[in-house]
Scaffold this motif. Structure first.
Motif, PDB file in Angstrom:
ATOM      1  N   SER A   5       0.837  -1.196   0.000  1.00 32.99           N
ATOM      2  CA  SER A   5       0.000   0.000   0.000  1.00 32.99           C
ATOM      3  C   SER A   5       0.875   1.251   0.000  1.00 32.99           C
ATOM      4  O   SER A   5       2.019   1.230   0.456  1.00 32.99           O
ATOM      5  N   GLU A   6       0.324   2.332  -0.523  1.00 36.34           N
ATOM      6  CA  GLU A   6       1.057   3.586  -0.595  1.00 36.34           C
ATOM      7  C   GLU A   6       0.722   4.471   0.592  1.00 36.34           C
ATOM      8  O   GLU A   6      -0.394   4.452   1.100  1.00 36.34           O
ATOM      9  N   VAL A   7       1.709   5.245   1.008  1.00 40.38           N
ATOM     10  CA  VAL A   7       1.501   6.220   2.058  1.00 40.38           C
ATOM     11  C   VAL A   7       1.840   7.577   1.465  1.00 40.38           C
ATOM     12  O   VAL A   7       2.932   7.766   0.943  1.00 40.38           O
ATOM     13  N   LYS A   8       0.900   8.483   1.522  1.00 36.86           N
ATOM     14  CA  LYS A   8       1.130   9.830   1.006  1.00 36.86           C
ATOM     15  C   LYS A   8       1.690  10.674   2.143  1.00 36.86           C
ATOM     16  O   LYS A   8       0.947  11.258   2.935  1.00 36.86           O
ATOM     17  N   LEU A   9       3.003  10.695   2.217  1.00 33.39           N
ATOM     18  CA  LEU A   9       3.693  11.325   3.325  1.00 33.39           C
ATOM     19  C   LEU A   9       3.373  12.810   3.443  1.00 33.39           C
ATOM     20  O   LEU A   9       3.192  13.321   4.549  1.00 33.39           O
ATOM     21  N   GLY A  10       3.278  13.505   2.338  1.00 34.20           N
ATOM     22  CA  GLY A  10       2.979  14.937   2.381  1.00 34.20           C
ATOM     23  C   GLY A  10       1.622  15.216   3.005  1.00 34.20           C
ATOM     24  O   GLY A  10       1.466  16.163   3.779  1.00 34.20           O
ATOM     25  N   VAL A  11       0.638  14.401   2.675  1.00 33.67           N
ATOM     26  CA  VAL A  11      -0.707  14.571   3.237  1.00 33.67           C
ATOM     27  C   VAL A  11      -0.671  14.276   4.736  1.00 33.67           C
ATOM     28  O   VAL A  11      -1.235  15.024   5.539  1.00 33.67           O
ATOM     29  N   PHE A  12       0.012  13.198   5.129  1.00 35.71           N
ATOM     30  CA  PHE A  12       0.137  12.859   6.548  1.00 35.71           C
ATOM     31  C   PHE A  12       0.799  13.996   7.311  1.00 35.71           C
ATOM     32  O   PHE A  12       0.334  14.407   8.371  1.00 35.71           O
ATOM     33  N   ARG A  13       1.878  14.516   6.763  1.00 36.35           N
ATOM     34  CA  ARG A  13       2.627  15.582   7.436  1.00 36.35           C
ATOM     35  C   ARG A  13       1.785  16.843   7.564  1.00 36.35           C
ATOM     36  O   ARG A  13       1.739  17.460   8.627  1.00 36.35           O
ATOM     37  N   SER A  14       1.089  17.210   6.510  1.00 37.94           N
ATOM     38  CA  SER A  14       0.240  18.397   6.542  1.00 37.94           C
ATOM     39  C   SER A  14      -0.893  18.240   7.553  1.00 37.94           C
ATOM     40  O   SER A  14      -1.177  19.156   8.336  1.00 37.94           O
ATOM     41  N   ASN A  15      -1.543  17.089   7.544  1.00 39.72           N
ATOM     42  CA  ASN A  15      -2.635  16.842   8.490  1.00 39.72           C
ATOM     43  C   ASN A  15      -2.131  16.856   9.931  1.00 39.72           C
ATOM     44  O   ASN A  15      -2.787  17.404  10.820  1.00 39.72           O
ATOM     45  N   SER A  16      -0.979  16.253  10.160  1.00 42.74           N
ATOM     46  CA  SER A  16      -0.420  16.220  11.514  1.00 42.74           C
ATOM     47  C   SER A  16      -0.101  17.624  12.000  1.00 42.74           C
ATOM     48  O   SER A  16      -0.403  17.978  13.142  1.00 42.74           O
ATOM     49  N   LYS A  17       0.485  18.427  11.130  1.00 43.33           N
ATOM     50  CA  LYS A  17       0.853  19.789  11.524  1.00 43.33           C
ATOM     51  C   LYS A  17      -0.394  20.628  11.797  1.00 43.33           C
ATOM     52  O   LYS A  17      -0.443  21.370  12.772  1.00 43.33           O
TER      53      LYS A  17
END
Length: 43
Positions: A5-17
């Motif tokens: 499966s793929e992880v969209k790191l940019g989306v995760f980082r933005s949501n976390s911030k």
């Protein structure tokens, strides 16, 4: 990921911030340990 499966790191980082105020101290420390300066625990 190991399962392919793929992880969209940019989306995760933005949501976390953007939800920083709701993250636990442990999660903030873990993110700061990965080099995310905005996650540093403030005193």
């Amino acid at each position: 990921m190991p399962d392919g499966s793929e992880v969209k790191l940019g989306v995760f980082r933005s949501n976390s911030k953007s939800h920083r105020a709701k993250l636990t101290v442990d999660k903030l420390r873990a993110l700061a340990g990965l080099g995310l300066e905005w996650a540093a625990v403030r005193r």
